[in-house]
Motif scaffolding. Structure first.
Motif, PDB file in Angstrom:
ATOM      1  N   LYS A   2      73.204 -20.967 -64.872  1.00 23.00           N
ATOM      2  CA  LYS A   2      73.441 -22.257 -64.217  1.00 23.00           C
ATOM      3  C   LYS A   2      72.142 -22.887 -63.711  1.00 23.00           C
ATOM      4  O   LYS A   2      72.056 -24.095 -63.607  1.00 23.00           O
ATOM      5  N   ASP A  21      74.627 -14.350 -66.737  1.00 23.17           N
ATOM      6  CA  ASP A  21      75.867 -14.686 -66.040  1.00 23.17           C
ATOM      7  C   ASP A  21      76.176 -16.154 -66.305  1.00 23.17           C
ATOM      8  O   ASP A  21      75.316 -17.017 -66.128  1.00 23.17           O
ATOM      9  N   ARG A  90      85.363  -9.754 -58.037  1.00 20.94           N
ATOM     10  CA  ARG A  90      84.382 -10.459 -57.207  1.00 20.94           C
ATOM     11  C   ARG A  90      84.911 -10.524 -55.789  1.00 20.94           C
ATOM     12  O   ARG A  90      85.977 -11.073 -55.521  1.00 20.94           O
ATOM     13  N   MET A 104      77.368 -18.383 -49.964  1.00 15.39           N
ATOM     14  CA  MET A 104      78.463 -18.265 -50.933  1.00 15.39           C
ATOM     15  C   MET A 104      79.419 -17.147 -50.542  1.00 15.39           C
ATOM     16  O   MET A 104      80.290 -16.778 -51.302  1.00 15.39           O
ATOM     17  N   HIS A 142      81.483  -7.389 -58.084  1.00 16.60           N
ATOM     18  CA  HIS A 142      80.501  -8.457 -58.031  1.00 16.60           C
ATOM     19  C   HIS A 142      80.538  -9.038 -56.624  1.00 16.60           C
ATOM     20  O   HIS A 142      81.611  -9.335 -56.099  1.00 16.60           O
ATOM     21  N   TYR A 144      78.340 -11.976 -54.187  1.00 19.81           N
ATOM     22  CA  TYR A 144      77.249 -12.963 -54.160  1.00 19.81           C
ATOM     23  C   TYR A 144      77.245 -13.627 -52.783  1.00 19.81           C
ATOM     24  O   TYR A 144      78.117 -14.420 -52.478  1.00 19.81           O
ATOM     25  N   SER A 147      72.225 -18.030 -51.608  1.00 19.53           N
ATOM     26  CA  SER A 147      71.103 -18.448 -52.450  1.00 19.53           C
ATOM     27  C   SER A 147      69.870 -18.755 -51.611  1.00 19.53           C
ATOM     28  O   SER A 147      69.973 -19.017 -50.416  1.00 19.53           O
ATOM     29  N   GLN A 148      68.736 -18.779 -52.307  1.00 19.39           N
ATOM     30  CA  GLN A 148      67.514 -19.351 -51.752  1.00 19.39           C
ATOM     31  C   GLN A 148      67.122 -18.735 -50.414  1.00 19.39           C
ATOM     32  O   GLN A 148      66.944 -19.426 -49.408  1.00 19.39           O
ATOM     33  N   GLY A 185      70.040 -14.306 -54.806  1.00 14.80           N
ATOM     34  CA  GLY A 185      69.638 -15.105 -53.647  1.00 14.80           C
ATOM     35  C   GLY A 185      68.153 -15.134 -53.415  1.00 14.80           C
ATOM     36  O   GLY A 185      67.690 -15.651 -52.389  1.00 14.80           O
ATOM     37  N   LEU A 186      67.371 -14.576 -54.362  1.00 13.48           N
ATOM     38  CA  LEU A 186      65.913 -14.607 -54.180  1.00 13.48           C
ATOM     39  C   LEU A 186      65.425 -16.056 -54.285  1.00 13.48           C
ATOM     40  O   LEU A 186      65.670 -16.733 -55.280  1.00 13.48           O
ATOM     41  N   GLU A 225      71.617 -11.007 -60.087  1.00 10.35           N
ATOM     42  CA  GLU A 225      71.636 -12.217 -60.915  1.00 10.35           C
ATOM     43  C   GLU A 225      70.733 -13.251 -60.262  1.00 10.35           C
ATOM     44  O   GLU A 225      70.999 -13.759 -59.195  1.00 10.35           O
ATOM     45  N   LEU A 226      69.644 -13.488 -60.951  1.00 16.22           N
ATOM     46  CA  LEU A 226      68.625 -14.382 -60.415  1.00 16.22           C
ATOM     47  C   LEU A 226      68.665 -15.683 -61.184  1.00 16.22           C
ATOM     48  O   LEU A 226      68.627 -15.690 -62.405  1.00 16.22           O
ATOM     49  N   GLY A 227      68.742 -16.757 -60.476  1.00 15.67           N
ATOM     50  CA  GLY A 227      68.753 -18.060 -61.128  1.00 15.67           C
ATOM     51  C   GLY A 227      67.413 -18.734 -60.958  1.00 15.67           C
ATOM     52  O   GLY A 227      66.489 -18.546 -61.761  1.00 15.67           O
ATOM     53  N   ARG A 228      67.287 -19.454 -59.870  1.00 15.72           N
ATOM     54  CA  ARG A 228      66.072 -20.259 -59.660  1.00 15.72           C
ATOM     55  C   ARG A 228      64.817 -19.393 -59.609  1.00 15.72           C
ATOM     56  O   ARG A 228      63.738 -19.857 -59.943  1.00 15.72           O
ATOM     57  N   TYR A 332      68.187 -26.225 -61.435  1.00 10.37           N
ATOM     58  CA  TYR A 332      69.102 -27.236 -60.895  1.00 10.37           C
ATOM     59  C   TYR A 332      68.511 -28.641 -61.022  1.00 10.37           C
ATOM     60  O   TYR A 332      68.441 -29.396 -60.062  1.00 10.37           O
TER      61      TYR A 332
HETATM   62  C1  LIG Z   1      77.543 -16.315 -58.752  1.00 13.24           C
HETATM   63  C2  LIG Z   1      76.158 -16.867 -58.719  1.00 13.24           C
HETATM   64  N1  LIG Z   1      75.161 -16.198 -59.295  1.00 13.24           N
HETATM   65  C3  LIG Z   1      73.897 -16.655 -59.304  1.00 13.24           C
HETATM   66  C4  LIG Z   1      73.572 -17.844 -58.689  1.00 13.24           C
HETATM   67  C5  LIG Z   1      72.138 -18.293 -58.756  1.00 13.24           C
HETATM   68  O1  LIG Z   1      71.636 -18.721 -57.562  1.00 13.24           O
HETATM   69  P1  LIG Z   1      70.103 -19.117 -57.388  1.00 13.24           P
HETATM   70  O2  LIG Z   1      69.712 -19.933 -58.556  1.00 13.24           O
HETATM   71  O3  LIG Z   1      70.090 -19.887 -56.131  1.00 13.24           O
HETATM   72  O4  LIG Z   1      69.325 -17.858 -57.307  1.00 13.24           O
HETATM   73  C6  LIG Z   1      74.575 -18.572 -58.053  1.00 13.24           C
HETATM   74  C7  LIG Z   1      74.285 -19.839 -57.389  1.00 13.24           C
HETATM   75  O5  LIG Z   1      75.110 -20.605 -56.993  1.00 13.24           O
HETATM   76  C8  LIG Z   1      75.908 -18.077 -58.071  1.00 13.24           C
HETATM   77  O6  LIG Z   1      76.902 -18.747 -57.500  1.00 13.24           O
END
Ligand SMILES: Cc1ncc(COP(=O)(O)O)c(C=O)c1O
Length: 352
Positions: A2, A21, A90, A104, A142, A144, A147-148, A185-186, A225-228, A332
């Protein structure tokens, strides 16, 4: 996925990460098309539609179950696809990730299942198949929490509490836990005063958790699970100055980009008190020197005061045709922005 689902980025990242994910069947199809292995994919999010659950089961993707409603649909999907649905629970944890930009977990949330409801749902998940019905393949948990976060100790605390919940609930399943997704949440530094996460501290603390999990949940593979964190710092957003005007003694640089391309930089995606992303200005002529510093406000072309990219920042003087550059824009961005609003052209995204 995402944080940045651009196909070129996904193809690139798939070779670097252990799994992906996804939050919808659309993201799932894209990830699969970009070479992601369904055996290492999970699907999380509230409001998964029946056809999305069926697509995930048919593809062999792990579904993070967030509601009792999903279970009969997953059993039906197992029958319809001929593949046993892979499921994890979850959990909506009873704690928050401290210092997190977006929470979250903790309290009333649409994500996951409250810890109080978890035992009953777990019993249902691991129930052997009734004659003629389909069973589910339970893999784990799972969580979560948020974030951030830029605080290693807060992240570790959330991971420790997550592991404790998984250990507690695992005792009730009577089945091995093979998968434990501790969330993420990193964070990355966006604003003045933000510091990079202390990865050494985080790594050391996590090592202790990994050792503990090796005893308490010996068959579990741990996942973050790392996004940003993976893509945010790699992105630049660039818009062109189309007008320069003064109002009330304040300089406004009006650009051809704004919140319809980059909602997060406008401060409308998870910020409680708006702060400026790091921004600079570049002259249209790359050989020209930077202008004198001045205080200017950078806005987009939308008729709303929300369309703000920089609020009274000290920036090199910019003229029409010059560029405004927003750093920390790799997560994002375009897909998290209302691009159709007011009919302006969409942004162009390129991987360089
Ligand atoms: C289930 C889940 N995983 C991973 C993320 C990724 O979060 P971030 O990009 O802030 O690290 C999110 C963010 O909303 C999430 O809801």
């Amino acid at each position: 996925m995402k944080a940045n689902p651009h196909p070129d980025v996904v193809r690139f990242m798939v070779g670097l990460v252990d799994g992906v994910d996804v939050a919808s069947a659309g993201e799932m199809r894209r990830a699969l098309g970009c070479g992601a292995d369904p055996a290492h994919m999970s699907f999380a999010g509230p409001g998964k539609r029946d056809e999305e659950l069926l697509a995930a089961v048919a593809a062999g993707v792990l579904v993070n179950v967030e509601s009792a409603r999903e279970l009969p649909v997953l059993r039906q999907a197992t029958v319809a696809s001929g593949r046993t649905a892979r499921v994890a629970l979850r959990l909506n944890p009873d704690f928050e990730l401290k210092g997190s930009g977006m929470r979250m977990g903790g309290g009333a949330k649409p994500f996951g299942v409250d810890v109080a409801q978890a035992p009953a749902l777990l019993r249902e998940m691991v129930l052997p198949a009734a004659p003629g019905a389909a069973g589910l393949h339970f893999e784990g948990f799972h969580l979560y929490a948020g974030s951030q976060s830029l605080q290693a100790d807060a992240l570790l605390e959330a991971q420790r509490l997550s592991l404790e919940w998984a250990e507690r609930l695992a005792q009730q399943t009577g089945q091995p836990v093979t998968h434990l997704n501790l969330g993420g949440g990193l964070g990355i530094p966006y604003f003045p005063g933000d510091r990079h996460l202390d990865l050494n501290a985080l790594g050391q603390g996590m090592q202790a958790l990994v050792q503990r999990a090796a005893h308490s949940l010996p068959q579990a593979t741990l996942a973050l699970e790392l996004g940003r964190y993976l893509v945010g710092e790699a992105g630049l957003y660039v818009a062109r100055v189309v007008d320069r005007k003064v109002s009330g003694g304040q300089v406004f640089l009006v650009t051809d980009g704004g919140l319809h391309h980059h909602l997060a930089a406008s401060g409308n995606f998870g910020q409680v008190i708006r702060k400026n992303y790091p921004v600079t200005v570049l002259p249209a002529d790359p050989a020209a020197p930077l202008g004198e510093l001045e205080t200017s406000t950078v806005v987009g072309p939308l008729c709303t005061p929300l369309d703000l990219l920089a609020d009274r920042m000290r920036l090199p003087r910019a003229e029409v045709g010059d560029w405004v550059v927003v750093f920390q824009s790799g997560a994002y961005g375009a897909t998290a922005s209302p691009q159709a609003f007011l009919g302006h052209p969409p942004p162009v995204e390129i991987l360089v």
